[in-house]
Enzyme design. Structure first.
Site, PDB file in Angstrom:
ATOM      1  N   HIS A 138       0.796  -1.238   0.000  1.00 33.60           N
ATOM      2  CA  HIS A 138       0.000   0.000   0.000  1.00 33.60           C
ATOM      3  C   HIS A 138       0.824   1.281   0.000  1.00 33.60           C
ATOM      4  O   HIS A 138       0.283   2.351  -0.185  1.00 33.60           O
ATOM      5  CB  HIS A 138      -0.944   0.022   1.215  1.00 33.60           C
TER       6      HIS A 138
HETATM    7  C1  UD1 Z   1      -1.545   5.550   5.937  1.00 32.87           C
HETATM    8  C2  UD1 Z   1      -0.217   6.007   6.523  1.00 32.87           C
HETATM    9  C3  UD1 Z   1       0.767   4.858   6.493  1.00 32.87           C
HETATM   10  C4  UD1 Z   1       0.196   3.600   7.115  1.00 32.87           C
HETATM   11  C5  UD1 Z   1      -1.124   3.275   6.437  1.00 32.87           C
HETATM   12  C6  UD1 Z   1      -1.776   2.034   7.012  1.00 32.87           C
HETATM   13  C7  UD1 Z   1       0.338   8.383   6.141  1.00 32.87           C
HETATM   14  C8  UD1 Z   1       1.178   9.314   5.369  1.00 32.87           C
HETATM   15  N1  UD1 Z   1       0.371   7.105   5.739  1.00 32.87           N
HETATM   16  O1  UD1 Z   1      -1.328   5.287   4.537  1.00 32.87           O
HETATM   17  O2  UD1 Z   1       1.933   5.233   7.202  1.00 32.87           O
HETATM   18  O3  UD1 Z   1       1.097   2.524   6.938  1.00 32.87           O
HETATM   19  O4  UD1 Z   1      -2.001   4.393   6.579  1.00 32.87           O
HETATM   20  O5  UD1 Z   1      -2.922   1.683   6.325  1.00 32.87           O
HETATM   21  O6  UD1 Z   1      -0.326   8.804   7.061  1.00 32.87           O
HETATM   22  N2  UD1 Z   1      -8.517   5.342   1.563  1.00 32.87           N
HETATM   23  C9  UD1 Z   1      -9.771   4.770   1.524  1.00 32.87           C
HETATM   24  N3  UD1 Z   1     -10.394   4.507   2.698  1.00 32.87           N
HETATM   25  C10 UD1 Z   1      -9.830   4.783   3.886  1.00 32.87           C
HETATM   26  C11 UD1 Z   1      -8.550   5.374   3.912  1.00 32.87           C
HETATM   27  C12 UD1 Z   1      -7.894   5.627   2.738  1.00 32.87           C
HETATM   28  O7  UD1 Z   1     -10.316   4.494   0.469  1.00 32.87           O
HETATM   29  O8  UD1 Z   1     -10.447   4.484   4.934  1.00 32.87           O
HETATM   30  C13 UD1 Z   1      -7.812   5.585   0.279  1.00 32.87           C
HETATM   31  C14 UD1 Z   1      -8.017   6.981  -0.244  1.00 32.87           C
HETATM   32  O9  UD1 Z   1      -8.109   6.893  -1.624  1.00 32.87           O
HETATM   33  C15 UD1 Z   1      -6.734   7.698   0.130  1.00 32.87           C
HETATM   34  C16 UD1 Z   1      -5.712   6.575   0.077  1.00 32.87           C
HETATM   35  O10 UD1 Z   1      -6.430   5.405   0.472  1.00 32.87           O
HETATM   36  O11 UD1 Z   1      -6.421   8.734  -0.751  1.00 32.87           O
HETATM   37  C17 UD1 Z   1      -4.551   6.797   0.973  1.00 32.87           C
HETATM   38  O12 UD1 Z   1      -4.958   6.976   2.334  1.00 32.87           O
HETATM   39  P1  UD1 Z   1      -4.050   7.802   3.355  1.00 32.87           P
HETATM   40  O13 UD1 Z   1      -4.712   7.906   4.644  1.00 32.87           O
HETATM   41  O14 UD1 Z   1      -3.575   9.056   2.715  1.00 32.87           O
HETATM   42  O15 UD1 Z   1      -2.751   6.924   3.513  1.00 32.87           O
HETATM   43  P2  UD1 Z   1      -2.548   5.360   3.519  1.00 32.87           P
HETATM   44  O16 UD1 Z   1      -2.026   4.960   2.206  1.00 32.87           O
HETATM   45  O17 UD1 Z   1      -3.710   4.617   4.075  1.00 32.87           O
END
Ligand code: UD1
Length: 358
Positions: free
Chosen positions: A205
């Site tokens: 991820h």
């Molecule tokens: C985040 C953390 C990472 C951690 C990971 C665990 C940061 C910079 N990164 O990454 O360190 O290892 O969480 O999972 O804080 N999205 C959904 N549903 C959700 C959450 C996210 O669809 O509930 C999708 C969205 O499209 C979003 C993307 O995932 O843009 C990324 O989510 P984000 O919270 O920015 O970071 P993670 O990749 O989850």
């Protein structure tokens, strides 16, 4: 003493669980603030339910966005919320955007900040998590580090006076859940009809692996070329990035696609797996603690002990990944090296230190 824990993303809920239980046992007033960074039920609600964490007292509902927008929205919301909660400590966890926002909001309000899982370093400043953890360590008043290596990193940055080695709280929860699920079957094995020890579990991820279309394609191709079944537990970011890059995320060759698992199901499925292939920080360590060989698709790891002891191998996608995923089990570490992440009682130590220094 009143402690405000700020969490928002999946790995933070796992870390929060043992801390919330230790706070309750010690009679500490514990307020949980959820930023809303992760909002999918499988990334958030199931962790509260399965790990017996009290529901958040406050939910900021920030949701997804670019780093600046997401971190900034949390910062603004916490700036509003924290003063009326009047905490003795704000406790922040790990290295996500929620961690940095909470540390920054609290320090500017002159509220003492403790950073749990301080001192981890990949020395790769292209990772958003590395920036988050360095800045959080330098903003915080108390640095609770899991390992001796973490303490060394903090000392090298002039932060030894505020550092305490407490052990790893993820180990606390892992050992408890491992004992709870030890006799139960592996959910993915049952669901997909796989043989005991006949599959690897994969999670991918990180931004560095998902944001570039060519790299992501190479990783998926490598997973599909492994000589046994690989069950890829697809984080929402992976699905979103595949769609954006026009890549199909579907079963092919050795690759089976599966939604993310609840924590106890992940642990049970790992216990019966032949190996793990991941870019997650937490899962590398969980695989080591369960003594399942791990292949990490990253150039560095913060959990260097797993590599030094031979249970984790860092690879680039391609032949190296495919070969590493099929390597034989390494030898059991020597007794004196076998427990680098503590004794499963780190959360109790965290609460004790917060009480002493309140
Ligand atoms: C985040 C953390 C990472 C951690 C990971 C665990 C940061 C910079 N990164 O990454 O360190 O290892 O969480 O999972 O804080 N999205 C959904 N549903 C959700 C959450 C996210 O669809 O509930 C999708 C969205 O499209 C979003 C993307 O995932 O843009 C990324 O989510 P984000 O919270 O920015 O970071 P993670 O990749 O989850």
């Amino acid at each position: 003493m009143r402690v405000v824990s700020v969490v928002g993303a999946r790995p933070q809920f796992v870390k929060l669980a043992p801390v919330a239980h230790a706070m309750a046992a010690a009679g500490v007033e514990h307020v949980i603030v959820h930023t809303g960074q992760h909002y999918d039920p499988m990334l958030s609600d199931v962790f509260f339910r399965d790990l017996g964490i009290p529901a958040p007292d406050l939910h900021l509902g920030v949701g997804s966005g670019g780093h600046g927008a997401q971190t900034g929205a949390m910062l603004a919301a916490l700036d509003e919320a924290l003063p009326s909660l009047d905490p003795d400590w704000v406790l922040v966890y790990g290295d996500t955007n929620s961690t940095l926002a909470a540390a920054l909001a609290a320090v500017k309000l002159h509220i003492p900040v403790a950073h749990l899982e301080a001192g981890l370093r990949s020395f790769n400043r292209a990772m958003p998590e590395e920036i988050n953890r360095v800045l959080t360590d330098h903003a915080a008043d108390l640095l609770l580090t899991p390992t001796a290596v973490g303490a060394e990193h903090l000392a090298a940055e002039g932060l030894d006076a505020s550092t305490v080695v407490v052990g790893d709280v993820m180990t606390d929860v892992l050992l408890q859940v491992r004992d709870r699920v030890a006799g139960s079957p592996s959910p993915v094995m049952e669901e997909l009809g796989l043989a005991e020890g006949g599959y690897s579990l994969a999670t991918i991820h990180r931004a560095e692996n998902t944001d570039d279309a060519a790299r992501l394609r190479e990783i998926l191709d490598s997973l599909a070329s492994v000589d046994h079944t690989v069950v890829l537990l697809a984080h929402p970011r992976l699905g979103a990035k595949c769609a954006e890059h026009g890549l199909a995320l579907e079963d092919c060759a050795s690759l089976r696609i599966h939604p993310p698992l609840a924590y106890p199901d992940l642990i049970a499925s790992t216990l019966h797996a032949r190996g793990v292939v991941t870019d997650s920080g937490g899962l590398q360590k969980e695989a080591f603690l369960l003594r399942v060989p791990c292949t990490t698709v990253r150039p560095q790891t913060e959990w260097v002990e797993t590599v030094e002891l031979g249970w984790n191998v860092l690879v680039e996608p391609g032949d190296a990944l495919v070969a590493a995923a099929s390597r034989p089990r390494p030898a059991e570490p020597a007794k004196e090296l076998a427990h680098p992440y503590g004794d499963g009682r780190a959360a109790e130590r965290v609460v004790e230190i917060l009480l002493q220094r309140a």
